[in-house]
Motif scaffolding. Structure first.
Motif: not given
Length: 350
Positions: A279-281, A283-288, A291-295, A343-346
């Motif tokens: 939720a804090k991110k 400012d991330i421009e794309t969903s990809n 996802d990479e930062k979340l993973y 990623l879906k779990i997170m």
């Protein structure tokens, strides 16, 4: 029989030892490690009884004497896995260097007292007494139960990597080994075709599967030529654990088909933390990128929590393909989808 702790250089050393000589080498190494050495004219020395030389079967006195006579003159080659430094700080060798030594200067039989007098090369003493850097713990009795010099040598090599993966709790343990190096360590003629070597490898892997749970291997090609062998292990236990976890999950479903709350608060708290991070991110421009930062965040959490989240992903995958038990092939297929499911779990989508 006591265990033997040896530095990794001695689990992948190149030698001409036959099956009995390899067993003898390990017994003598254990003798060095668990006993004080005497000194004779400045040379390190110890005695070992004929009766203490047991390595899988009983030998007559004459057989032991003949075995020793052929054994002690043979040299071994070791590749340093760490810099070799003396106790006084002298650099003796660099990581990756290959060194050749004769472990024993002489082994003389005293037939009257039924003992062997062993004069040891200090090189071997340093590898046995100074347990620094990477090392492996061997159950010598288990080694003696394995028949054949190729099988014994492969066991020593694989248990080195297994020991490391167990210590670091690696979830999917595997190791890729260059095929010519593997031939050298096993004492196999490198000039023979890979086809013949792979037939041998299939047999000896089968021989040691009893002692390394789930051991398996596959080949890797560079161009048209097989260049590496990839070993994996503990696959059987992983399948059992996955199926056990799946059944435990089923027992948490109530009559309305609604899964009960996750009992392990650590998982729940971790998922909440990951959701907050996501939720804090804004400012991330794309969903990809998101996802990479979340993973990447998932990969940094504790190994215990990571394994439990992966098991949740496997349970979800098992339900999706409609099977109660995953076989080895389905597990490999799951690996291709694992990241997306995690990623879906997170994200709270599963």
């Amino acid at each position: 029989m006591k265990e033997l702790t040896i530095r990794n250089e001695l689990t992948a050393f190149i030698n001409d030892y036959n099956e009995a000589e390899l067993a003898l080498f390990l017994v003598l190494c254990r003798q060095i490690q668990h006993n004080e050495l005497d000194d004779v004219d400045g040379k390190d020395f110890f005695q070992i009884k004929y009766s203490d030389l047991y390595f899988g079967k009983n030998y007559s006195a004459k057989e032991l004497e003949d075995l020793i006579k052929n054994f002690y003159q043979k040299s071994i080659k070791t590749t340093l896995v760490d810099d070799l430094v003396s106790s006084k700080g002298v650099h003796l060798g660099k990581k990756g260097d290959t060194i050749t030594n004769t472990p024993f200067y002489s082994i003389l039989p005293n037939k009257e007292n039924r003992v062997f007098n062993c004069f040891v090369n200090p090189f071997l003493i340093s590898f046995i007494k100074e347990i620094i850097g990477n090392f492996t713990i061997l159950d010598i009795e288990k080694v003696f139960k394995i028949n054949g010099k190729y099988a014994r040598k492969l066991y020593l090599l694989i248990v080195r990597y297994k020991n490391k993966s167990d210590n670091y709790r690696i979830v999917n343990p595997e190791e890729i080994i260059e095929i010519n190096f593997l031939k050298d360590v096993l004492g196999y003629d490198k000039n023979k075709e890979n086809k013949e070597f792979l037939r041998l490898l299939k047999k000896i892997v089968k021989d040691i599967k009893t002692y390394i749970s789930g051991l398996d291997y596959s080949t890797i090609r560079t161009g048209r030529k097989i260049s590496h062998v990839k070993f994996s292990w503990d696959l059987e236990n992983r399948v059992k654990n996955i199926n056990k976890t799946s059944k435990e999950k089923e027992n948490t479903i109530n009559e309305n088909g609604v899964e009960q709350k996750i009992k392990n608060k650590r998982i729940k708290n971790t998922l909440e933390f990951l959701e907050q991070e996501r939720a804090k991110k804004n400012d991330i421009e794309t969903s990809n990128d998101e996802d990479e930062k979340l993973y990447s965040t998932f990969e940094r959490i504790s190994n215990t929590i990571k394994i439990e989240i992966e098991q949740k992903a496997i349970s979800y995958y098992r339900t999706e393909i409609g099977t109660d038990n995953l076989n080895a092939s389905q597990i490999k297929t799951f690996e291709l989808s694992k990241k997306a499911i995690i990623l879906k779990i997170m994200k709270g989508e599963i």
